[in-house]
Design a protein around this motif. Structure first.
Motif, mmCIF file in Angstrom:
data_model
loop_
_atom_site.group_PDB
_atom_site.id
_atom_site.type_symbol
_atom_site.label_atom_id
_atom_site.label_comp_id
_atom_site.label_asym_id
_atom_site.label_seq_id
_atom_site.Cartn_x
_atom_site.Cartn_y
_atom_site.Cartn_z
ATOM 1 N N ILE A 5 0.845 -1.284 0.136
ATOM 2 C CA ILE A 5 -0.103 -0.148 -0.020
ATOM 3 C C ILE A 5 1.003 1.289 0.104
ATOM 4 O O ILE A 5 0.535 2.097 -0.822
ATOM 5 N N PHE A 6 2.012 1.242 0.866
ATOM 6 C CA PHE A 6 2.842 2.354 0.535
ATOM 7 C C PHE A 6 3.506 2.679 -0.661
ATOM 8 O O PHE A 6 3.645 3.570 -0.903
ATOM 9 N N ILE A 9 1.187 4.254 -2.616
ATOM 10 C CA ILE A 9 1.271 5.848 -2.292
ATOM 11 C C ILE A 9 2.216 6.688 -2.937
ATOM 12 O O ILE A 9 2.223 7.525 -3.587
ATOM 13 N N PHE A 28 3.659 11.701 4.897
ATOM 14 C CA PHE A 28 2.164 11.913 4.814
ATOM 15 C C PHE A 28 1.166 11.456 5.971
ATOM 16 O O PHE A 28 1.890 10.681 6.911
ATOM 17 N N HIS A 29 0.410 12.253 5.991
ATOM 18 C CA HIS A 29 -0.591 12.085 7.220
ATOM 19 C C HIS A 29 -1.261 10.587 7.300
ATOM 20 O O HIS A 29 -1.401 10.138 6.444
ATOM 21 N N ASP A 30 -1.073 10.076 8.514
ATOM 22 C CA ASP A 30 -1.511 8.688 8.772
ATOM 23 C C ASP A 30 -3.441 8.758 8.582
ATOM 24 O O ASP A 30 -3.880 9.734 9.049
ATOM 25 N N ILE A 31 -3.658 7.888 8.102
ATOM 26 C CA ILE A 31 -5.192 7.732 7.783
ATOM 27 C C ILE A 31 -5.995 7.601 9.214
ATOM 28 O O ILE A 31 -7.307 7.973 8.849
ATOM 29 N N ASN A 32 -5.444 7.033 9.939
ATOM 30 C CA ASN A 32 -6.121 6.552 11.241
ATOM 31 C C ASN A 32 -5.325 7.389 12.320
ATOM 32 O O ASN A 32 -4.913 6.611 13.309
ATOM 33 N N MET A 40 3.655 10.178 8.920
ATOM 34 C CA MET A 40 4.853 9.226 8.879
ATOM 35 C C MET A 40 5.640 9.523 7.711
ATOM 36 O O MET A 40 5.461 10.061 6.731
ATOM 37 N N ASN A 86 7.358 0.636 14.402
ATOM 38 C CA ASN A 86 7.250 -0.893 14.686
ATOM 39 C C ASN A 86 7.894 -1.707 13.638
ATOM 40 O O ASN A 86 7.612 -1.429 12.638
ATOM 41 N N GLY A 92 4.292 -5.332 16.181
ATOM 42 C CA GLY A 92 2.981 -4.708 15.788
ATOM 43 C C GLY A 92 2.982 -4.103 14.486
ATOM 44 O O GLY A 92 2.081 -3.124 14.380
ATOM 45 N N GLN A 93 4.015 -4.330 13.861
ATOM 46 C CA GLN A 93 4.048 -3.985 12.509
ATOM 47 C C GLN A 93 2.744 -4.203 11.606
ATOM 48 O O GLN A 93 2.668 -5.596 11.616
ATOM 49 N N GLU A 94 1.928 -3.267 10.951
ATOM 50 C CA GLU A 94 0.950 -3.947 10.100
ATOM 51 C C GLU A 94 1.164 -3.608 8.682
ATOM 52 O O GLU A 94 0.832 -4.253 7.917
ATOM 53 N N VAL A 95 1.608 -2.443 8.321
ATOM 54 C CA VAL A 95 2.113 -2.257 6.933
ATOM 55 C C VAL A 95 3.683 -2.466 6.777
ATOM 56 O O VAL A 95 4.478 -1.836 7.425
ATOM 57 N N HIS A 99 8.264 2.387 7.914
ATOM 58 C CA HIS A 99 7.820 3.621 8.191
ATOM 59 C C HIS A 99 7.796 4.155 9.730
ATOM 60 O O HIS A 99 8.042 3.479 10.556
ATOM 61 N N HIS A 101 6.234 6.805 12.398
ATOM 62 C CA HIS A 101 5.309 7.416 12.909
ATOM 63 C C HIS A 101 5.901 8.736 13.675
ATOM 64 O O HIS A 101 6.650 8.429 14.411
HETATM 65 P P1 AMP Z 1 1.912 0.203 11.738
HETATM 66 O O1 AMP Z 1 1.370 -0.569 12.662
HETATM 67 O O2 AMP Z 1 3.375 0.833 12.072
HETATM 68 O O3 AMP Z 1 2.425 -0.748 10.557
HETATM 69 O O4 AMP Z 1 1.300 1.266 11.238
HETATM 70 C C1 AMP Z 1 0.538 1.158 9.897
HETATM 71 C C2 AMP Z 1 -0.242 2.532 9.881
HETATM 72 O O5 AMP Z 1 -0.407 2.938 8.662
HETATM 73 C C3 AMP Z 1 -1.331 2.587 10.508
HETATM 74 O O6 AMP Z 1 -1.270 3.620 11.415
HETATM 75 C C4 AMP Z 1 -2.490 2.940 9.584
HETATM 76 O O7 AMP Z 1 -3.373 4.002 10.241
HETATM 77 C C5 AMP Z 1 -1.700 3.619 8.525
HETATM 78 N N1 AMP Z 1 -2.075 3.478 7.220
HETATM 79 C C6 AMP Z 1 -2.811 2.347 6.832
HETATM 80 N N2 AMP Z 1 -3.168 2.742 5.300
HETATM 81 C C7 AMP Z 1 -2.930 4.032 5.204
HETATM 82 C C8 AMP Z 1 -3.113 4.991 4.048
HETATM 83 N N3 AMP Z 1 -3.624 4.589 2.825
HETATM 84 N N4 AMP Z 1 -2.712 6.331 4.237
HETATM 85 C C9 AMP Z 1 -2.273 6.625 5.467
HETATM 86 N N5 AMP Z 1 -1.896 5.856 6.481
HETATM 87 C C10 AMP Z 1 -2.344 4.668 6.419
#
Ligand code: AMP
Ligand code: ZN
Length: 111
Positions: A5-6, A9, A28-32, A40, A86, A92-95, A99, A101
């Motif tokens: 996804i990044f 972007i 860019f700004h975090d979506i959440n 981030m 993360n 706890g890394q999701e993406v 990156h 934060h």
């Molecule tokens: P992490 O847990 O460190 O991998 O955080 C991933 C972050 O990416 C989360 O805070 C999400 O809100 C953020 N995120 C996911 N998709 C997008 C997006 N399309 N644009 C901006 N931030 C995003």
């Protein structure tokens, strides 16, 4: 990395609220957002996580860190900010595109 996804972007295939861009880095700004200011900084190069960095990334990692206080100030964080990276599933890394934060404006919090 076609399903990152990044990377999408970076390529402009998915929109973002851009904070900063140069040849190597994008912010860019975090979506959440978890605080009033939450953006981030990412390398444009697809690097999965901090665990996947090597000596050749020394300059890139240094530039990410040096950019943080500059952009934080630009976003109005005159009193300080948090930096969070993360790393891996255990971290706890999701993406899975490296990156950092930058979080602030929400008052004091533990850790
Ligand atoms: P992490 O847990 O460190 O991998 O955080 C991933 C972050 O990416 C989360 O805070 C999400 O809100 C953020 N995120 C996911 N998709 C997008 C997006 N399309 N644009 C901006 N931030 C995003
Ligand atoms: Zn990527």
């Amino acid at each position: 990395m076609s399903d990152c996804i990044f990377c999408k972007i970076v390529a402009g295939e998915i929109p973002c609220r851009k904070v900063y861009e140069d040849s190597d880095l994008l912010a860019f700004h975090d979506i959440n957002p978890v605080a009033p200011v939450h953006f981030m900084i990412i390398p444009k190069e697809h690097i999965e996580s901090l665990q996947d960095t090597h000596a050749r990334h020394e300059m890139l990692l240094g530039r990410m860190l040096l950019l943080a206080p500059y952009l934080a100030k630009e976003q109005g964080l005159n009193d300080g900010f948090r930096t969070v990276i993360n790393t891996g599933r255990g971290g706890g890394q999701e993406v899975f595109h490296l990156h950092m934060h930058i979080i602030g404006g929400g008052g004091p919090r533990p850790l």
